[in-house]
Design a protein around this motif. Sequence first.
Motif: not given
Length: 313
Positions: A26-31, A303-305
Amino acid sequence: MKLVIIEPLGVEKETLLEIADKAVGRDTEIVYYDTRVTDDATLIERGKDADIIVVANLPLNETVIDGCKNLKLLAVAFTGIDHIAVEACRKRNITICNCAGYSNAAVSDLVFGLLINLYRNIIPCNEVVRKSGTKDGLVGFELEGKKFGVIGTGAIGSRVAAIAQAFGCEVYAYSRTRKDLPGVTWMELGELLETCDIISLHVPLNEKTRGMIGEAELAKMKPGAVLINTARGPVVDSAALAKALNDGQIAGAAVDVFETEPPVPEDHPLLHAKNLIATPHVAFATKEALIKRAIIDFDNVRKYLDGTPQNVM
Protein backbone atom coordinates in the motif's frame (compact mmCIF):
# COMPACT_ATOMS: atom_id res chain seq x y z
CA MET A 1 8.82 4.77 -2.04
CA LYS A 2 10.40 2.31 -4.50
CA LEU A 3 11.45 -1.20 -3.44
CA VAL A 4 13.62 -3.33 -5.73
CA ILE A 5 13.95 -7.08 -5.20
CA ILE A 6 17.32 -7.22 -6.92
CA GLU A 7 17.64 -11.01 -7.20
CA PRO A 8 15.42 -14.09 -6.84
CA LEU A 9 14.86 -15.19 -3.25
CA GLY A 10 14.14 -18.88 -3.86
CA VAL A 11 10.39 -18.43 -3.52
CA GLU A 12 7.95 -18.65 -6.41
CA LYS A 13 7.32 -15.21 -7.89
CA GLU A 14 3.60 -15.20 -7.18
CA THR A 15 4.11 -16.23 -3.56
CA LEU A 16 6.95 -13.76 -3.04
CA LEU A 17 5.04 -10.82 -4.45
CA GLU A 18 2.00 -11.77 -2.38
CA ILE A 19 4.16 -11.68 0.78
CA ALA A 20 5.71 -8.36 -0.29
CA ASP A 21 2.41 -6.75 -1.23
CA LYS A 22 0.76 -7.84 2.00
CA ALA A 23 3.57 -6.27 4.02
CA VAL A 24 4.31 -3.06 2.12
CA GLY A 25 2.24 -2.85 -1.07
CA ARG A 26 0.00 0.00 0.00
CA ASP A 27 2.98 2.32 0.47
CA THR A 28 5.53 1.05 -2.00
CA GLU A 29 6.21 0.47 -5.69
CA ILE A 30 7.64 -3.05 -5.93
CA VAL A 31 9.99 -4.07 -8.76
CA TYR A 32 11.05 -7.70 -9.01
CA TYR A 33 14.02 -9.14 -10.92
CA ASP A 34 13.89 -12.88 -11.49
CA THR A 35 17.50 -13.23 -12.69
CA ARG A 36 20.72 -13.06 -10.72
CA VAL A 37 23.44 -10.84 -12.17
CA THR A 38 26.76 -9.89 -10.64
CA ASP A 39 28.24 -7.09 -12.76
CA ASP A 40 28.30 -3.67 -11.15
CA ALA A 41 26.75 -1.81 -14.06
CA THR A 42 23.62 -3.97 -14.20
CA LEU A 43 23.19 -3.95 -10.44
CA ILE A 44 23.46 -0.17 -10.37
CA GLU A 45 20.94 0.09 -13.21
CA ARG A 46 18.54 -2.08 -11.24
CA GLY A 47 18.97 -0.20 -7.99
CA LYS A 48 19.69 3.39 -9.05
CA ASP A 49 16.20 4.69 -8.19
CA ALA A 50 15.46 2.33 -5.29
CA ASP A 51 14.78 3.61 -1.80
CA ILE A 52 14.86 0.00 -0.56
CA ILE A 53 16.76 -2.96 -2.00
CA VAL A 54 15.93 -6.52 -1.03
CA VAL A 55 18.92 -8.82 -1.53
CA ALA A 56 19.88 -12.34 -0.39
CA ASN A 57 23.53 -13.41 -0.71
CA LEU A 58 24.35 -11.44 -3.85
CA PRO A 59 27.54 -9.40 -3.18
CA LEU A 60 26.94 -5.65 -3.18
CA ASN A 61 30.26 -3.81 -3.18
CA GLU A 62 31.02 -0.15 -2.51
CA THR A 63 30.72 0.77 -6.18
CA VAL A 64 27.20 -0.64 -6.35
CA ILE A 65 26.15 0.94 -3.05
CA ASP A 66 27.44 4.34 -4.15
CA GLY A 67 25.68 3.95 -7.50
CA CYS A 68 22.30 3.50 -5.82
CA LYS A 69 21.83 7.17 -5.01
CA ASN A 70 18.41 6.97 -3.34
CA LEU A 71 19.12 3.91 -1.21
CA LYS A 72 17.96 4.15 2.40
CA LEU A 73 17.42 0.51 3.43
CA LEU A 74 19.09 -2.77 2.52
CA ALA A 75 16.75 -5.58 3.52
CA VAL A 76 19.11 -8.56 3.51
CA ALA A 77 17.30 -11.89 3.18
CA PHE A 78 20.16 -13.68 4.87
CA THR A 79 21.70 -14.00 8.32
CA GLY A 80 25.27 -12.91 7.56
CA ILE A 81 26.06 -9.60 5.89
CA ASP A 82 29.73 -10.19 5.03
CA HIS A 83 28.79 -9.91 1.32
CA ILE A 84 27.63 -6.32 1.80
CA ALA A 85 29.89 -3.22 1.73
CA VAL A 86 28.89 -2.31 5.27
CA GLU A 87 31.23 0.68 5.63
CA ALA A 88 29.87 2.23 2.45
CA CYS A 89 26.37 1.88 3.90
CA ARG A 90 27.41 3.44 7.19
CA LYS A 91 28.96 6.44 5.43
CA ARG A 92 25.62 7.14 3.78
CA ASN A 93 23.46 6.22 6.80
CA ILE A 94 21.88 3.33 4.92
CA THR A 95 20.11 0.98 7.33
CA ILE A 96 20.87 -2.74 7.00
CA CYS A 97 18.45 -5.34 8.35
CA ASN A 98 18.99 -9.10 8.28
CA CYS A 99 16.80 -12.19 8.66
CA ALA A 100 18.26 -13.89 11.70
CA GLY A 101 16.46 -17.05 12.75
CA TYR A 102 14.83 -18.16 9.51
CA SER A 103 17.23 -21.04 8.90
CA ASN A 104 17.82 -22.36 12.41
CA ALA A 105 16.02 -25.64 11.74
CA ALA A 106 17.31 -25.99 8.18
CA VAL A 107 21.00 -25.57 9.05
CA SER A 108 20.75 -27.78 12.12
CA ASP A 109 19.13 -30.52 10.04
CA LEU A 110 21.97 -30.44 7.52
CA VAL A 111 24.63 -30.63 10.23
CA PHE A 112 23.31 -34.02 11.26
CA GLY A 113 22.65 -35.10 7.69
CA LEU A 114 26.29 -34.46 6.86
CA LEU A 115 27.52 -36.00 10.08
CA ILE A 116 25.50 -39.21 9.68
CA ASN A 117 26.69 -39.45 6.08
CA LEU A 118 30.27 -39.28 7.34
CA TYR A 119 29.74 -41.67 10.24
CA ARG A 120 27.72 -44.27 8.33
CA ASN A 121 29.42 -43.99 4.92
CA ILE A 122 26.07 -43.46 3.21
CA ILE A 123 27.48 -42.06 -0.03
CA PRO A 124 30.05 -44.87 -0.47
CA CYS A 125 27.38 -47.41 0.52
CA ASN A 126 25.07 -46.08 -2.17
CA GLU A 127 27.85 -46.35 -4.74
CA VAL A 128 28.99 -49.84 -3.78
CA VAL A 129 25.53 -51.41 -3.68
CA ARG A 130 24.95 -50.21 -7.25
CA LYS A 131 28.08 -52.14 -8.22
CA SER A 132 26.95 -55.40 -6.57
CA GLY A 133 29.20 -54.75 -3.58
CA THR A 134 28.80 -55.37 0.15
CA LYS A 135 29.35 -53.51 3.42
CA ASP A 136 32.97 -54.68 3.61
CA GLY A 137 35.13 -51.73 4.63
CA LEU A 138 32.10 -49.53 5.17
CA VAL A 139 31.16 -50.31 8.78
CA GLY A 140 30.57 -46.97 10.47
CA PHE A 141 30.12 -45.40 13.88
CA GLU A 142 27.29 -44.43 16.23
CA LEU A 143 26.71 -40.93 17.54
CA GLU A 144 25.74 -42.16 20.98
CA GLY A 145 28.51 -41.57 23.48
CA LYS A 146 30.59 -39.36 21.21
CA LYS A 147 31.99 -36.07 22.44
CA PHE A 148 30.32 -33.37 20.35
CA GLY A 149 31.93 -29.92 20.24
CA VAL A 150 29.98 -26.83 19.22
CA ILE A 151 31.94 -23.69 18.34
CA GLY A 152 29.58 -20.73 18.49
CA THR A 153 26.39 -20.99 20.50
CA GLY A 154 24.01 -18.59 18.85
CA ALA A 155 20.55 -19.81 17.88
CA ILE A 156 21.82 -22.47 15.47
CA GLY A 157 24.71 -23.64 17.63
CA SER A 158 22.41 -23.94 20.63
CA ARG A 159 19.90 -25.96 18.59
CA VAL A 160 22.67 -28.25 17.35
CA ALA A 161 23.82 -28.76 20.94
CA ALA A 162 20.31 -29.83 21.98
CA ILE A 163 19.94 -32.23 19.04
CA ALA A 164 23.35 -33.76 19.75
CA GLN A 165 22.19 -34.53 23.28
CA ALA A 166 19.10 -36.23 21.86
CA PHE A 167 21.46 -38.52 19.93
CA GLY A 168 23.18 -39.40 23.22
CA CYS A 169 26.30 -37.31 22.71
CA GLU A 170 28.31 -35.59 25.41
CA VAL A 171 28.15 -31.94 24.37
CA TYR A 172 30.88 -29.36 24.85
CA ALA A 173 30.93 -25.76 23.67
CA TYR A 174 33.19 -22.81 23.05
CA SER A 175 31.80 -19.34 22.40
CA ARG A 176 32.79 -15.74 22.96
CA THR A 177 29.63 -15.32 25.04
CA ARG A 178 28.54 -18.10 27.36
CA LYS A 179 24.91 -18.79 28.14
CA ASP A 180 22.98 -21.27 30.21
CA LEU A 181 22.64 -24.34 27.98
CA PRO A 182 21.44 -27.42 29.87
CA GLY A 183 23.74 -30.39 29.54
CA VAL A 184 26.54 -28.42 27.87
CA THR A 185 30.07 -28.22 29.30
CA TRP A 186 32.03 -25.09 28.44
CA MET A 187 35.67 -25.30 27.35
CA GLU A 188 38.31 -23.08 25.85
CA LEU A 189 38.86 -23.59 22.14
CA GLY A 190 42.08 -25.59 22.37
CA GLU A 191 40.71 -27.95 25.00
CA LEU A 192 37.53 -28.50 23.00
CA LEU A 193 39.49 -29.36 19.86
CA GLU A 194 41.61 -31.85 21.80
CA THR A 195 38.61 -33.43 23.54
CA CYS A 196 35.89 -33.84 20.97
CA ASP A 197 35.17 -36.49 18.35
CA ILE A 198 32.97 -34.11 16.36
CA ILE A 199 33.48 -30.37 15.86
CA SER A 200 30.62 -28.30 14.41
CA LEU A 201 31.21 -24.63 13.52
CA HIS A 202 28.51 -21.99 14.05
CA VAL A 203 30.28 -18.63 14.21
CA PRO A 204 29.73 -15.55 12.04
CA LEU A 205 32.51 -14.37 9.76
CA ASN A 206 34.43 -11.41 11.13
CA GLU A 207 38.03 -10.43 11.73
CA LYS A 208 38.18 -12.53 14.90
CA THR A 209 36.79 -15.70 13.32
CA ARG A 210 38.46 -15.53 9.90
CA GLY A 211 40.91 -18.45 9.78
CA MET A 212 40.12 -19.50 13.36
CA ILE A 213 40.49 -23.15 12.34
CA GLY A 214 43.90 -23.41 10.73
CA GLU A 215 46.89 -25.73 10.75
CA ALA A 216 47.58 -25.34 14.47
CA GLU A 217 43.96 -25.94 15.47
CA LEU A 218 43.55 -28.96 13.19
CA ALA A 219 46.72 -30.43 14.69
CA LYS A 220 45.01 -30.44 18.10
CA MET A 221 42.09 -32.56 16.90
CA LYS A 222 41.91 -36.31 17.45
CA PRO A 223 42.95 -38.55 14.53
CA GLY A 224 39.42 -40.00 14.52
CA ALA A 225 37.66 -36.63 14.73
CA VAL A 226 35.47 -35.02 12.06
CA LEU A 227 34.82 -31.36 11.32
CA ILE A 228 31.50 -29.92 10.11
CA ASN A 229 31.40 -26.39 8.67
CA THR A 230 27.99 -24.91 7.89
CA ALA A 231 29.06 -21.45 9.11
CA ARG A 232 31.25 -19.49 6.68
CA GLY A 233 34.02 -20.78 4.43
CA PRO A 234 36.83 -18.42 5.51
CA VAL A 235 36.42 -19.49 9.14
CA VAL A 236 38.50 -22.52 8.10
CA ASP A 237 41.83 -22.52 6.28
CA SER A 238 40.83 -24.73 3.34
CA ALA A 239 44.38 -25.65 2.34
CA ALA A 240 45.21 -26.68 5.90
CA LEU A 241 42.01 -28.74 6.16
CA ALA A 242 42.70 -30.48 2.85
CA LYS A 243 46.20 -31.34 4.02
CA ALA A 244 44.95 -32.63 7.37
CA LEU A 245 42.48 -34.90 5.57
CA ASN A 246 44.94 -36.15 2.97
CA ASP A 247 47.58 -36.82 5.64
CA GLY A 248 45.08 -38.71 7.82
CA GLN A 249 45.52 -36.16 10.58
CA ILE A 250 41.74 -36.10 11.06
CA ALA A 251 39.21 -38.69 9.90
CA GLY A 252 36.79 -36.62 7.84
CA ALA A 253 35.04 -33.36 7.18
CA ALA A 254 31.87 -31.97 5.66
CA VAL A 255 31.65 -28.42 4.34
CA ASP A 256 28.70 -26.47 3.00
CA VAL A 257 30.57 -23.18 2.63
CA PHE A 258 33.67 -21.98 0.81
CA GLU A 259 35.61 -18.74 0.40
CA THR A 260 33.25 -17.76 -2.42
CA GLU A 261 29.74 -18.73 -3.34
CA PRO A 262 29.37 -21.77 -5.62
CA PRO A 263 30.17 -22.71 -8.30
CA VAL A 264 33.40 -23.72 -6.55
CA PRO A 265 36.51 -23.85 -8.79
CA GLU A 266 37.39 -27.39 -9.83
CA ASP A 267 40.93 -26.99 -8.46
CA HIS A 268 39.75 -26.01 -4.97
CA PRO A 269 41.86 -28.05 -2.51
CA LEU A 270 38.88 -29.39 -0.58
CA LEU A 271 37.36 -30.94 -3.69
CA HIS A 272 40.44 -33.17 -3.92
CA ALA A 273 40.69 -34.07 -0.23
CA LYS A 274 40.04 -37.51 1.21
CA ASN A 275 36.95 -38.28 3.30
CA LEU A 276 35.24 -34.99 2.58
CA ILE A 277 31.58 -34.31 1.78
CA ALA A 278 30.88 -31.00 0.05
CA THR A 279 27.53 -29.31 -0.51
CA PRO A 280 26.93 -26.02 -2.42
CA HIS A 281 25.92 -23.67 0.42
CA VAL A 282 22.54 -25.32 0.75
CA ALA A 283 22.19 -25.52 4.54
CA PHE A 284 19.78 -22.58 4.74
CA ALA A 285 17.82 -23.60 1.66
CA THR A 286 14.67 -25.54 2.45
CA LYS A 287 11.23 -24.70 1.11
CA GLU A 288 10.07 -23.84 4.60
CA ALA A 289 13.10 -21.70 5.48
CA LEU A 290 12.89 -19.62 2.30
CA ILE A 291 9.26 -18.78 3.00
CA LYS A 292 10.16 -17.85 6.59
CA ARG A 293 12.97 -15.69 5.23
CA ALA A 294 10.73 -13.76 2.85
CA ILE A 295 8.17 -13.11 5.58
CA ILE A 296 10.84 -11.82 7.98
CA ASP A 297 12.51 -9.69 5.31
CA PHE A 298 9.37 -7.86 4.25
CA ASP A 299 8.30 -7.50 7.86
CA ASN A 300 11.66 -5.76 8.35
CA VAL A 301 10.74 -3.40 5.53
CA ARG A 302 7.32 -2.75 7.03
CA LYS A 303 8.80 -1.96 10.43
CA TYR A 304 11.36 0.37 8.84
CA LEU A 305 8.62 2.26 7.00
CA ASP A 306 6.68 2.50 10.26
CA GLY A 307 9.70 4.07 11.97
CA THR A 308 10.38 1.07 14.22
CA PRO A 309 13.18 -0.81 12.40
CA GLN A 310 14.05 -4.29 13.61
CA ASN A 311 16.92 -6.74 13.03
CA VAL A 312 19.22 -3.78 12.38
CA MET A 313 22.85 -4.75 11.90
